[in-house]
Design an enzyme around this catalytic site. Structure first.
Site, PDB file in Angstrom:
ATOM      1  N   ASP A  18       0.660  -1.318   0.132  1.00 51.32           N
ATOM      2  CA  ASP A  18      -0.099  -0.009  -0.143  1.00 51.32           C
ATOM      3  C   ASP A  18       0.854   1.223   0.163  1.00 51.32           C
ATOM      4  OD1 ASP A  18      -2.306   1.535   0.159  1.00 51.32           O
ATOM      5  OD2 ASP A  18      -2.403   1.673   2.154  1.00 51.32           O
ATOM      6  N   ASN A  66     -11.219  -2.561  -4.498  1.00 51.18           N
ATOM      7  CA  ASN A  66     -10.320  -1.735  -5.452  1.00 51.18           C
ATOM      8  C   ASN A  66     -10.939  -1.180  -6.744  1.00 51.18           C
ATOM      9  OD1 ASN A  66      -7.036  -2.750  -4.230  1.00 51.18           O
ATOM     10  ND2 ASN A  66      -8.355  -1.024  -3.826  1.00 51.18           N
TER      11      ASN A  66
END
Ligand code: IPE
Ligand code: IPE
Ligand code: MG
Length: 240
Positions: A18, A66
């Site tokens: 991330d 996502n």
């Protein structure tokens, strides 16, 4: 195997890759540039894991959530993945890397899905390190798919409800046959798991780090392993 300082390495490390977007933003670049840089970091860290003797590396690359991002960003990520996998197919023979994909591949484009399955099949015989690539992966989705598939086996008369144990349930998950990760690392400064391996990480040690994924270096992995060694893993037992 051990690090150069003699510290033993966990056999299974999982990473939430991330911070790509913030890395790009900090440089005034489009988010896709961050994902490209993140891909290069993945390559660097996967190679490092292989050299220090990590047996399983599980990486979170794209979650079931996502898809909420812009078409442009999702399209860019999918394109990078295609490119990356094609290159990986050439590399893995040399490095003995076995690839497995966790997640629901049915939502990917037929071209990308084919590439994933091909990579998985062609690398199945390699044992240097196993990379579990989480693509359209969600921990809850994985559990729901496992429950469906167990229920189907009950309907088909292959299993009885009473035969279900934690161990058997694990064998219905994407991670079937893979030991649980001892260590889960999340860079980027966020301190949540975002639907990553909820079943498998029940007793994992979590290390949250302030670095953004494209800036993540082998030294950060060493640091996370050192933090892991300072933890006292009790698994519910009492301290002697
Ligand atoms: C991780 O980086 C990559 C994916 C989730 C695909 P992000 O894109 O989430 O980066 P940040 O969190 O916005 O910085
Ligand atoms: C988790 O990161 C998913 C991946 C790294 C692939 P996100 O950026 O999607 O998670 P949130 O939205 O910050 O929880
Ligand atoms: Mg993020």
């Amino acid at each position: 195997m051990a690090l150069s300082n003699g510290m033993p390495v966990p056999q299974h490390i999982a990473i939430i890759m991330d911070g790509n977007g913030r890395w790009a933003k900090n440089r005034g670049l489009p988010r896709t540039a961050g994902h490209k840089a993140g891909g290069e970091t993945f390559r660097r860290i996967a190679n490092y894991c292989r050299t220090i003797g990590v047996k399983y590396l599980t990486v979170y690359a794209f979650s079931t959530e996502n898809w909420k991002r812009s078409e442009e960003e999702v399209g860019g990520i999918m394109l990078l993945l295609e490119r990356y996998l094609k290159e990986a197919l050439q590399d893995m023979e040399k490095n003995g890397v076995c690839f497995r994909f966790f997640g629901d591949l049915s939502r990917l484009s037929p071209k990308l899905r084919k590439l994933c399955l091909e990579t998985q099949e062609r690398s199945a015989g390699y044992h240097e390190v196993q990379v579990n690539f989480c693509l359209n992966y969600g921990g809850r989705d994985e559990i729901v798919r496992a429950v469906r598939s167990f229920a189907q086996d009950v309907v088909d008369g292959k299993r009885s409800i009473d035969s279900l144990t934690e161990e058997m349930f694990s064998s219905y998950l994407d991670s079937a046959g893979v030991p649980d990760p001892e260590l889960v690392i999340r860079p980027s400064g966020e301190t949540r798991t975002s639907n990553f391996l909820p079943w498998q990480s029940a007793y994992s040690e979590f290390v949250f780090m302030d670095v953004l994924w494209p800036d993540f270096m082998p030294e950060h992995l060493d640091e996370a392993i050192a933090m892991y060694h300072r933890r006292d893993r009790r698994f519910g037992g009492a301290k002697g």
